[in-house]
Design a protein around this motif. Structure first.
Motif, PDB file in Angstrom:
ATOM      1  N   GLU A 201       0.803  -1.221   0.000  1.00 33.53           N
ATOM      2  CA  GLU A 201       0.000   0.000   0.000  1.00 33.53           C
ATOM      3  C   GLU A 201       0.837   1.273   0.000  1.00 33.53           C
ATOM      4  N   ASP A 202       2.033   1.205  -0.591  1.00 33.63           N
ATOM      5  CA  ASP A 202       2.942   2.344  -0.715  1.00 33.63           C
ATOM      6  C   ASP A 202       3.685   2.172  -2.033  1.00 33.63           C
TER       7      ASP A 202
ATOM      8  N   ARG B 241      -6.781  -2.639  -1.379  1.00 33.68           N
ATOM      9  CA  ARG B 241      -7.197  -1.392  -0.736  1.00 33.68           C
ATOM     10  C   ARG B 241      -6.599  -0.129  -1.331  1.00 33.68           C
ATOM     11  N   ARG B 242      -5.370  -0.185  -1.836  1.00 32.64           N
ATOM     12  CA  ARG B 242      -4.689   1.010  -2.347  1.00 32.64           C
ATOM     13  C   ARG B 242      -4.028   0.701  -3.691  1.00 32.64           C
TER      14      ARG B 242
ATOM     15  N   THR C  52      -9.115   0.056  -7.749  1.00 35.88           N
ATOM     16  CA  THR C  52      -9.683   0.837  -6.653  1.00 35.88           C
ATOM     17  C   THR C  52      -9.433   2.304  -6.981  1.00 35.88           C
TER      18      THR C  52
ATOM     19  N   LEU D 144      -8.632   4.494  -4.753  1.00 31.39           N
ATOM     20  CA  LEU D 144      -7.804   5.056  -3.683  1.00 31.39           C
ATOM     21  C   LEU D 144      -6.315   4.967  -3.975  1.00 31.39           C
ATOM     22  N   LYS D 145      -5.609   6.096  -3.781  1.00 29.86           N
ATOM     23  CA  LYS D 145      -4.157   6.115  -3.964  1.00 29.86           C
ATOM     24  C   LYS D 145      -3.454   5.667  -2.691  1.00 29.86           C
ATOM     25  N   THR D 146      -2.163   5.434  -2.823  1.00 33.49           N
ATOM     26  CA  THR D 146      -1.365   5.033  -1.665  1.00 33.49           C
ATOM     27  C   THR D 146      -0.821   6.261  -0.947  1.00 33.49           C
ATOM     28  N   GLU D 147      -0.342   6.040   0.260  1.00 35.37           N
ATOM     29  CA  GLU D 147       0.470   7.046   0.929  1.00 35.37           C
ATOM     30  C   GLU D 147       1.896   6.838   0.452  1.00 35.37           C
TER      31      GLU D 147
END
Length: 159
Positions: A43-44, A70-71, A115, A117-120
Motif C-alpha cells: 500500500e505504498d 485497498r490502495r 480501486t 484510492l491512492k497510496t500514501e
C-alpha cells in the motif's frame, strides 16, 4: 516485440512457471515481456514511482503488493512515465486506478483489480529482491511473459 502466446511458450518450455493468480490486462499492450525488476511493497508505491522514472530498457516491473485490494499501486501518471521511459510493462500483485487512461497508454499492465484510492508515500518497501506470490518465486533478472492467458516466469529468455 515478437508475437507470442503464453500457452505456446508453456508448451515449448515445460520448465516455465505460471503465476497462479487471475490477472486482468489493463494496458494497451495485450502482450508484453522482458527482464524482471522486482518491487515488494504494501500500500505504498514510492518504489514504483522511483522505478518508472528510470530508463526501462524494455524491462518489466513485477510488484508484490501482497495482494492488497485497498490502495492502487499504479495510476495514470506513473503508467505514462513508465511508457515514456521505455518500460515494457508491469505485473502487479495488487490493484491499480485510472484504468481508462492506462488502457490507452503504450504499456502492458496486469493487475488483480482496481480501486479509486491512492497510496500514501512513505518510502517503504524493497527493490531488486526475490519475491514470491501466486505459487511462484521471482528473482530479479528473470524473464516475464504476459498476455490475456496469464503470466509466465522463466530463468532464461525464451524469445
Amino acid at each position: 516485440m515478437t508475437a507470442f502466446s503464453t500457452p505456446d511458450l508453456a508448451d515449448e518450455h515445460p520448465d516455465v512457471r505460471a503465476i497462479e493468480l487471475q490477472f486482468t490486462n489493463y494496458g494497451s499492450h495485450a502482450r508484453f515481456s522482458g527482464p524482471v525488476v522486482t518491487i515488494k511493497c504494501h500500500e505504498d508505491n514510492s518504489l514504483v514511482k522511483a522505478a518508472v522514472a528510470e530508463p526501462g530498457e524494455g524491462r518489466v516491473i513485477v510488484v508484490d503488493g501482497g495482494g492488497s485490494l485497498r490502495r492502487a499501486l499504479l495510476g495514470d501518471m506513473l503508467a505514462e512515465k513508465a511508457a515514456a521511459n521505455g518500460w515494457a510493462g508491469l505485473v502487479i500483485n495488487g490493484v491499480i486506478r485510472d484504468v481508462d487512461q492506462i488502457g490507452v497508454t503504450e504499456l502492458g499492465v496486469q493487475a488483480l483489480g482496481t480501486t479509486p484510492l491512492k497510496t500514501e508515500k512513505l518510502g517503504e518497501g524493497q527493490r531488486d529482491v526475490t519475491i514470491a506470490f501466486g505459487g511462484v518465486t521471482i528473482v530479479p533478472g528473470e524473464y516475464v511473459y504476459a498476455d490475456n492467458n496469464g503470466v509466465l516466469v522463466s530463468a532464461v529468455a525464451l524469445l
